[in-house]
Design a protein around this motif. Sequence first.
Motif, PDB file in Angstrom:
ATOM      1  N   SER A 111      -1.279   5.837   5.127  1.00 54.71           N
ATOM      2  CA  SER A 111      -0.452   6.532   4.394  1.00 54.71           C
ATOM      3  C   SER A 111       1.021   6.339   4.845  1.00 54.71           C
ATOM      4  N   THR A 148       2.187   4.053   6.648  1.00 53.51           N
ATOM      5  CA  THR A 148       2.622   2.461   6.515  1.00 53.51           C
ATOM      6  C   THR A 148       3.215   2.193   5.083  1.00 53.51           C
ATOM      7  N   ILE A 149       2.422   2.804   4.090  1.00 48.46           N
ATOM      8  CA  ILE A 149       2.877   2.848   2.690  1.00 48.46           C
ATOM      9  C   ILE A 149       4.232   3.593   2.518  1.00 48.46           C
ATOM     10  N   THR A 163       8.125   1.751   1.378  1.00 49.61           N
ATOM     11  CA  THR A 163       8.583   2.143   0.013  1.00 49.61           C
ATOM     12  C   THR A 163       9.614   3.196   0.008  1.00 49.61           C
ATOM     13  N   ASP A 193       4.927  -4.063   6.817  1.00 50.75           N
ATOM     14  CA  ASP A 193       4.462  -2.951   6.023  1.00 50.75           C
ATOM     15  C   ASP A 193       4.060  -3.193   4.426  1.00 50.75           C
ATOM     16  N   SER A 226       0.447  -2.591   2.923  1.00 49.45           N
ATOM     17  CA  SER A 226       0.298  -1.672   1.943  1.00 49.45           C
ATOM     18  C   SER A 226      -0.516  -2.432   0.695  1.00 49.45           C
ATOM     19  N   TYR A 236       4.602  -3.448  -5.285  1.00 48.42           N
ATOM     20  CA  TYR A 236       5.334  -2.864  -3.853  1.00 48.42           C
ATOM     21  C   TYR A 236       6.746  -3.439  -3.846  1.00 48.42           C
ATOM     22  N   SER A 291      -5.789  -0.834   7.764  1.00 42.81           N
ATOM     23  CA  SER A 291      -4.150  -0.814   8.050  1.00 42.81           C
ATOM     24  C   SER A 291      -3.860  -1.195   9.410  1.00 42.81           C
TER      25      SER A 291
END
Length: 369
Positions: free
Chosen positions: A95, A97-98, A102, A162, A166, A210, A265
């Motif tokens: 989470s 990393t996402i 972004t 990242d 993701s 992404y 991840s």
Amino acid sequence: MTKRIATAVGVSTPALSPLERKRTVTTSSVLEQAQFFPRLRYMGSKYKLLPHLERTFAQLGGTSAVDAFSGSGVVSYLLKAQGFNVVSNDFMKFSSTIARATVENSTERLSLEAVEKICGPAADDRDFIQTTYRDLYFTHDDLAFLDSAWSHIDQLVGYKRDIAISALVLSAARKQPRGVFTFTGLRYDDGRRDIRMSLREHFRERVAEYNGVVFDTNTTNTAVHGDVFELTATSPDIVYLDPPYAPPKDDADYTKRYWFLEGLSNYWRGMEIMPETKTKKLVKKFTPFAYPRSIEDALSRTFRKFEDAGAIVLSYSSNALPHADRIVDLLREVKPKVEVQAIDHKYHFGTHSAATRRDASEYIFIGRD
């Protein structure tokens, strides 16, 4: 607070695909920007509640916000699009990393050349995923792709890394029936395109998604990975809390459901696998928010931690414990003015047309001085 409309019009970026261009140049409002965010099938995801949260945050105003349980990342992204300086936190590594890809990242994208390299021949002969999870979730070719992809991702750094991670995580989540890893086999296969696609095909599309939501702002945004009680940002204008919803029975343990995404991840580095389990899952990461016996104390401690914030906004469900009246009592201990908004919501269990659905109210608690 004056909203900063998030748009990437005029950003110079090489060789964007048609999907990437659509994601970056057609956004005309804050809410539309957030609704383009890649969807991760996730317990308690707030995609459908974005209009309510956008209004709430805009009415509260300010310049700084903490999203203490970022989950899929969509609410942190909404806050960024609204012009807040955001600190995004989650105790799950995938989470955070996402959120780095972004929310913290405002300029970098993964090039088509890098995508094709990741989707091409492996850079080394690693086979950890193929060996450990053989015949459990994905085909041999899909498992081999995950190993191969990581052989290239290990050569990336920063936000490009990242984004790649993701996209890999979202690929696995979309490919897996129901998006959870509590079972093996294909008994929940509902014939969706996501399940028929290979992970390599998924990866190409997920990178484009992404890449397409990266945009620049005049704000400073940070994504961190850790326990909510260890956060140092304690007095922003808004603290948004979306902890696990403790059910009356069982638990709301995210590691139990998404452990494969967590391992993927970081290529399972530093993570403890339970070899005796059929699914070869990870050891649980305990959180007091997941259990009825500990949820009240956890909420109370969290409210006290952020008592210096301008406002505390909490999402919670009528299906969970404690009930709304008790949450109001706990929140009033630090924020005397408490408003409760109840939003009709339908929770879905499964992905097929006959999946069980449960009507509930999704509460938004707003505490102020």
